[in-house]
Design a protein around this motif. Structure first.
Motif, short mmCIF file in Angstrom:
data_model
loop_
_atom_site.label_atom_id
_atom_site.label_comp_id
_atom_site.label_asym_id
_atom_site.label_seq_id
_atom_site.Cartn_x
_atom_site.Cartn_y
_atom_site.Cartn_z
N ALA A 31 0.84 -1.20 0.00
CA ALA A 31 0.00 0.00 0.00
C ALA A 31 0.88 1.26 0.00
CB ALA A 31 -0.93 0.00 1.22
N GLU A 32 1.88 1.27 0.86
CA GLU A 32 2.78 2.42 0.94
C GLU A 32 3.54 2.62 -0.37
OE1 GLU A 32 3.80 2.21 5.72
OE2 GLU A 32 5.39 1.84 4.24
N SER A 33 4.04 1.51 -0.88
CA SER A 33 4.86 1.58 -2.07
C SER A 33 4.05 1.99 -3.30
CB SER A 33 5.54 0.22 -2.26
OG SER A 33 5.87 -0.02 -3.58
N ALA A 34 2.83 1.48 -3.40
CA ALA A 34 2.04 1.74 -4.61
C ALA A 34 1.05 2.89 -4.46
CB ALA A 34 1.29 0.47 -5.01
N GLY A 35 0.92 3.37 -3.24
CA GLY A 35 0.00 4.49 -3.03
C GLY A 35 -1.46 4.13 -3.22
N VAL A 36 -1.82 2.92 -2.87
CA VAL A 36 -3.23 2.53 -2.91
C VAL A 36 -3.68 2.14 -1.50
CG1 VAL A 36 -3.18 1.74 -5.31
CG2 VAL A 36 -2.65 0.13 -3.47
N ASP A 37 -4.98 2.10 -1.31
CA ASP A 37 -5.51 1.69 0.00
C ASP A 37 -5.68 0.18 0.02
OD1 ASP A 37 -5.75 4.28 1.01
OD2 ASP A 37 -7.72 4.56 0.09
N ILE A 38 -4.97 -0.48 0.92
CA ILE A 38 -5.14 -1.92 1.08
C ILE A 38 -5.49 -2.20 2.53
CG2 ILE A 38 -4.14 -4.22 0.77
CD1 ILE A 38 -2.19 -3.11 -1.22
N ALA A 39 -6.60 -2.84 2.75
CA ALA A 39 -7.01 -3.21 4.10
C ALA A 39 -7.03 -4.73 4.21
CB ALA A 39 -8.40 -2.65 4.40
N ILE A 40 -7.01 -5.22 5.43
CA ILE A 40 -7.02 -6.67 5.64
C ILE A 40 -8.16 -7.05 6.58
CG2 ILE A 40 -5.38 -6.63 7.59
CD1 ILE A 40 -4.21 -9.27 6.38
N ALA A 41 -8.80 -8.19 6.30
CA ALA A 41 -9.86 -8.72 7.17
C ALA A 41 -9.38 -10.07 7.71
CB ALA A 41 -11.17 -8.85 6.42
N PRO A 42 -8.67 -10.04 8.82
CA PRO A 42 -8.23 -11.31 9.42
C PRO A 42 -9.42 -11.95 10.13
CG PRO A 42 -7.67 -9.51 10.88
CD PRO A 42 -8.33 -8.90 9.67
N GLN A 43 -9.22 -13.14 10.66
CA GLN A 43 -10.28 -13.74 11.47
C GLN A 43 -10.51 -12.90 12.73
OE1 GLN A 43 -9.90 -18.22 11.67
NE2 GLN A 43 -8.25 -17.69 10.28
N ILE A 44 -11.67 -13.01 13.29
CA ILE A 44 -12.05 -12.15 14.41
C ILE A 44 -11.11 -12.31 15.61
CG2 ILE A 44 -13.94 -11.67 16.04
CD1 ILE A 44 -15.81 -12.45 13.55
N PRO A 45 -10.65 -13.54 15.93
CA PRO A 45 -9.71 -13.65 17.05
C PRO A 45 -8.36 -13.00 16.76
CG PRO A 45 -10.65 -15.81 16.47
CD PRO A 45 -11.05 -14.85 15.39
N VAL A 58 -7.69 -2.48 9.52
CA VAL A 58 -8.15 -3.83 9.81
C VAL A 58 -9.67 -3.87 9.80
CG1 VAL A 58 -8.17 -5.69 11.51
CG2 VAL A 58 -6.08 -4.35 11.15
N TYR A 59 -10.23 -4.82 9.05
CA TYR A 59 -11.66 -5.03 9.00
C TYR A 59 -12.00 -6.34 9.69
CZ TYR A 59 -12.71 -1.26 5.67
OH TYR A 59 -12.90 -0.04 5.09
N SER A 60 -13.19 -6.41 10.27
CA SER A 60 -13.71 -7.68 10.75
C SER A 60 -14.32 -8.43 9.57
CB SER A 60 -14.77 -7.43 11.83
OG SER A 60 -15.19 -8.65 12.40
N GLN A 61 -14.37 -9.74 9.65
CA GLN A 61 -14.99 -10.53 8.58
C GLN A 61 -16.51 -10.57 8.74
OE1 GLN A 61 -13.25 -14.45 8.20
NE2 GLN A 61 -11.18 -13.66 7.90
N HIS A 62 -16.98 -10.16 9.91
CA HIS A 62 -18.41 -10.26 10.20
C HIS A 62 -18.68 -9.51 11.49
CE1 HIS A 62 -22.37 -12.05 10.95
NE2 HIS A 62 -21.96 -12.38 12.14
N ILE A 63 -19.82 -8.88 11.59
CA ILE A 63 -20.32 -8.51 12.91
C ILE A 63 -21.80 -8.88 12.95
CG2 ILE A 63 -18.73 -6.54 13.27
CD1 ILE A 63 -21.37 -4.77 13.05
N ASP A 64 -22.27 -9.15 14.16
CA ASP A 64 -23.70 -9.34 14.35
C ASP A 64 -24.28 -7.96 14.69
OD1 ASP A 64 -24.25 -12.30 14.29
OD2 ASP A 64 -22.57 -12.24 15.67
N GLY A 65 -25.57 -7.82 14.49
CA GLY A 65 -26.18 -6.56 14.85
C GLY A 65 -26.31 -6.39 16.37
N ALA A 66 -26.09 -7.49 17.10
CA ALA A 66 -26.34 -7.50 18.54
C ALA A 66 -25.63 -6.36 19.27
CB ALA A 66 -25.88 -8.83 19.14
#
Lengths: 221, 221, 221, 221
Positions: A31-45, A58-66
């Motif tokens: 992302a730094e080198s190419a000047g683009v936005d790159i985000a990652i969604a690892p597992q929740i733990p 960092v993105y979550s792979q899922h959330i509940d509405g709870a």
């Protein structure tokens, strides 16, 4: 226009725990080198672990509405936020949600200043998702997920049709496309079809050298 | 006989993020001081954070049976293991699972050397769960969860009936009881009914002083 | 403008089996006498029985998107069609579906020449449902269902807001409103707010005399 | 020992509506001629139609545990009973249920004098199901369902192991086996392994001549 790339680690062993940290470092470097936005969604733990040591969105792979309360085992938006997530996928084809829950989850992300990416499977559901006002919709024909055949080549009409449908309903919603995306030409084709980014997984996570694969991905933009 | 206490943080704000760490410290301190086993089940995004800094057994609140692969948003046993969990609740009343998935998840925990706690709602389902050979079954009549009325007082027969049913099917399975447990007399009563520990949540997590509440809980054993 | 009334029998004993037939006869008689469209949604096992003996439009309470094949226990659109149904509720608050399944089910109904009624819980999900192009959306705030408090009185804004949102996205979609509707004044108020009909249940099904209750319902239009 | 054969119509077009009635007639004719018990599980909308005109035991493909009340779209035990069903499959691999719901549904069938058939996928879940005290458990390894490869040949150990496990837990529970069963030799092999009957579907429903296929099925007992 800025391009947005979101790397989904799924539950691949190559994207679990310490491996998720390494993938996050690759995302940050490219992302730094190419000047683009790159985000990652690892597992929740892994959200806390990745967000603590790598300077990458960092993105979550899922959330509940709870909300807060008696919701054992549910993914509470404030828990992923405090763990370091800045957004979340919702309604991924491997973790479908009811319409009511998608709306609640998108609202919970918005209320907490987090980005929402609603995954969809065709033009009609993409239009419906856009009506909920998320930051992104990510159109992924399920039959192409993990196929290695890029949606931008196999079914360009689903991408352009989704872009058109979304713009009519809510022009603020950005369209990502996914399924089979892994190479620079796939991303280029996706952008030419009107997408503003891509959601991808195995093509990078399971690549021999994920960082090289990411460099290839961004090489034509 | 050793007594096992498992504190479930649910999605209470009082048990999220930094608060989960504080609760874990309380569990550790009281466990050391009283010589009993106290484990904590924080939310899944908090497992790594808690396990990294507090020397206490950490349980996940849920795992899916899903293995490695294309399972976005699912809770993969190896991810919670690598994050620091030593066991997991499965089939909590707030996160019910299919029978097939409970069996798969219990097997995945066993294969990874982790403890399994299958939650159940009555004597019949407790017997069924015992047939799957988990480490623990935790009987919690749903109508008493969060009620403040301890199951050991409101429905002692469901505890003794569960213990009897479990011992007939698999004497290696230990019975916990939950729902409404928060005080020393509740734990004492549970043990007298044949339970080998308790599963509890709001009575401690939402207590004015959780550490004091834990000291009270273990005061009569 | 024609008014559409859809009576949902839920799983009330007063609406099961022979009782569903009696309710259907009441719907038919009042519809003929008052010149309005009244349809009934009995339980799925009662569709054939009701449709065989009463000349009234019969809706299913639910269909799955599943096609022909290995789908044991699923509600296949062609089975309810052949049993005599002319349409179906989908995504009722008591039987929520994933967004993908709602879209598939609505498409299956359309492909078989049947009417679709997508139930929703607020303005945002109503807008999303309208994007799928069903015949009807039925907005029912869950907290008012079965309350006896008509949505048209308790929350008129959710009805007018839904009508506005739907008309922007797809003016061919008609808006029903539900939750707490049982009297003539409730229906009148709903129509004045822009709804083209109502979805109702306990107020009629559990009335002392359902036919009288239906006559009262249509008395002010 | 009496042999029990249960024919599941799934959502096959060949088993929908009028076709279900024809299949039921074939079941009745072969049962009478061969002196064995053959029951049919048509789709839920077809229960009334089949039970009204054919003198054959009719099972539902699924019931929910839901009682009378606000349960739109759920399959209420009294509705299928009044429609003419004498029993039901529960937890079929194509319609999995939570453990709590399986127990509730089995109890609802028992309370209404109806037969319960809990479907399971391996020895452990069969043992768990037996602990719930149904009339039958039906072990069907999911990978063999619809394969044409009979479980009695592909995995005889899962049948004998299930029979052993069930008899230890509750000797009153009868074991059926399913998956890939269609011929007389398959049924014979199943009985020799200790099963008291079979659950079958496509091998008969999609046969060129279902009645001939049923005659072949019972030819060796």
């Amino acid at each position: 226009m800025s391009v947005f790339i979101l790397l989904n680690c799924k539950t691949y062993d190559e994207g679990t725990g310490a491996n998720a940290v390494k993938l996050a470092e690759a995302c940050r470097d490219v992302a730094e080198s190419a000047g683009v936005d790159i985000a990652i969604a690892p597992q929740i733990p892994d959200i806390f672990r990745v967000a603590s040591v790598v300077d990458v969105p960092v993105y979550s792979q899922h959330i509940d509405g709870a909300g807060p309360g008696s919701h054992t085992g549910k993914v509470y938006v404030k828990a992923v936020l405090e763990a370091g997530a800045v957004g979340s996928l919702i309604n991924h084809s491997e973790r479908r949600m009811t319409l009511a829950d998608i709306e609640t989850a998108a609202g919970a992300l918005r209320a907490n200043g987090m980005a929402s990416v609603i995954c969809t499977n065709n033009i009609a559901t993409t239009a419906a998702a856009a009506a909920l006002g998320p930051d992104f919709v990510a159109i992924e024909p399920p039959e192409l997920i993990g196929s290695g055949i890029p949606v931008s080549k196999a079914d360009p009409g689903v991408v352009t049709g989704s872009v058109d449908a979304v713009k009519k309903i809510n022009p603020n919603v950005k369209v990502l496309c996914g399924a089979g995306i892994s190479k620079g030409e796939d991303l280029k084709a996706a952008l030419e079809l009107g997408a503003e980014g891509v959601l991808l997984a195995s093509g990078i996570v399971k690549a021999k050298d994920p960082k090289d694969a990411l460099y290839d991905l961004v090489s034509l933009i």
